[in-house]
Design a protein around this motif. Structure first.
Motif, short mmCIF file in Angstrom:
data_model
loop_
_atom_site.label_atom_id
_atom_site.label_comp_id
_atom_site.label_asym_id
_atom_site.label_seq_id
_atom_site.Cartn_x
_atom_site.Cartn_y
_atom_site.Cartn_z
N ASN A 1 0.30 -1.13 -0.26
CA ASN A 1 0.02 0.20 0.11
C ASN A 1 0.83 0.90 0.04
O ASN A 1 1.71 1.56 0.66
N ASN B 1 -1.10 -0.87 -4.43
CA ASN B 1 -2.17 0.11 -4.38
C ASN B 1 -1.61 1.36 -4.01
O ASN B 1 -0.68 1.80 -3.18
N THR C 1 -2.93 5.18 -3.32
CA THR C 1 -3.61 6.12 -2.51
C THR C 1 -3.57 7.79 -2.34
O THR C 1 -1.97 7.88 -2.00
N THR D 1 -8.71 4.39 5.88
CA THR D 1 -9.05 3.90 4.67
C THR D 1 -8.84 2.27 4.77
O THR D 1 -9.70 1.71 4.05
N LYS E 1 -6.21 0.71 5.38
CA LYS E 1 -4.88 -0.03 4.59
C LYS E 1 -3.65 0.38 5.48
O LYS E 1 -3.63 1.49 5.75
N PRO F 1 -0.13 1.48 6.22
CA PRO F 1 0.74 2.60 4.25
C PRO F 1 1.93 1.55 4.66
O PRO F 1 2.94 1.16 5.80
#
Length: 262
Positions: free
Chosen positions: A2, A57, A59, A108, A110, A112
């Motif tokens: 992430n 991913n 973001t 989120t 997620k 990091p």
């Protein structure tokens, strides 16, 4: 993996800035907003990491007003997967912005692995948010990076120091990195990318949603004003040969007494 990228919208450098009537900030209604140029290097680095790690991913996260989401849409058009916007006044201080970014990242859901940001914003030049965010998250931080190499869970970065020298750091992820010009060459958003960006998800939160209140503000701005106008230049007529010596003496005298350059 992430990857989060913190971006900021700033006034275009060609925009004419006008302070508000009470001097508390600048008039924002007619400003053309762009992504902070240093943040473009952060977005590009995130996309380069994603190229080598297709499952990653990316973001992008921004704190600011909702009237214009150009920076987030631009990042998604470049290739970021999704975005998060914390609706807030554009005049927040660095501490409040960092706390809002932290809350948005946590919202989120997620965890990091790498958080990227520009080394500074070209409007306030504070150079504080990435480091404050890292402290709040309890993560290592390296700023002004111009070189990046990822090897598993270890990142080797190069950062500029005074005199043109480079420092080399090896840090384990998760980590917060603040990017400088020269790290890469940001790509342009393609037309297909721009069309896809319109359909990519963008979460939206309030300051209360991410745990930020007025008590978190450490700096309050006041007395915004334009710099004084430069005085008109002085012209001298030296076309008359008989007066040239006198004119030269006047110019030299002004350079010595007023300009103080000789």
């Amino acid at each position: 993996m992430n990857i989060f990228v913190c971006v900021k919208q700033v006034p275009d450098t060609e925009t004419k800035i006008t302070p508000t009537g009470d001097g508390s900030f600048i008039e924002t209604a007619s400003i053309k907003w762009i992504m902070n140029p240093y943040d473009e290097f952060a977005v590009e680095q995130a996309l380069l990491i994603k190229q080598s790690n297709p499952a990653a991913n990316v973001t992008v996260v921004r704190v600011g007003s909702v009237k214009d989401t150009e920076a987030l849409r631009t990042a998604m058009a470049m290739g970021a997967d999704d975005a998060a916007l914390v609706e807030a006044n554009d005049s927040l201080d660095s501490h409040s912005i960092a706390k809002a970014l932290k809350g948005a990242i946590e919202k989120t859901g997620k965890k990091p692995d790498i958080i990227l940001a520009g080394k500074q914003a070209i409007d306030d030049d504070a150079l504080q948010v990435p480091q404050i965010l890292a402290e709040m998250l309890g993560l290592p931080s390296v700023s002004v990076i111009v070189g990046f190499e990822l090897n598993g869970t270890t990142v080797k970065v190069k950062r500029e120091v005074e005199g043109g020298a480079l420092e080399v750091y090896e840090v384990n992820t998760p980590v917060v990195l603040a990017c400088n010009k020269g790290l890469n060459t940001p790509r342009y958003a393609s037309l297909p990318g721009i069309m896809k960006a319109k359909k990519k998800p963008m979460a939206q939160y309030s300051l209360a949603d991410v745990g930020v209140s007025d008590a978190d503000r450490r700096v309050k701005y006041s007395q915004f004003r334009l710099p004084p106008e430069k005085p008109a230049g002085k012209k001298f007529d030296a076309t008359d040969a008989a007066k040239q010596k006198e004119v030269v003496a006047q110019v030299v005298g002004l350079l010595r007494t007023e300009a103080k350059v000789i």
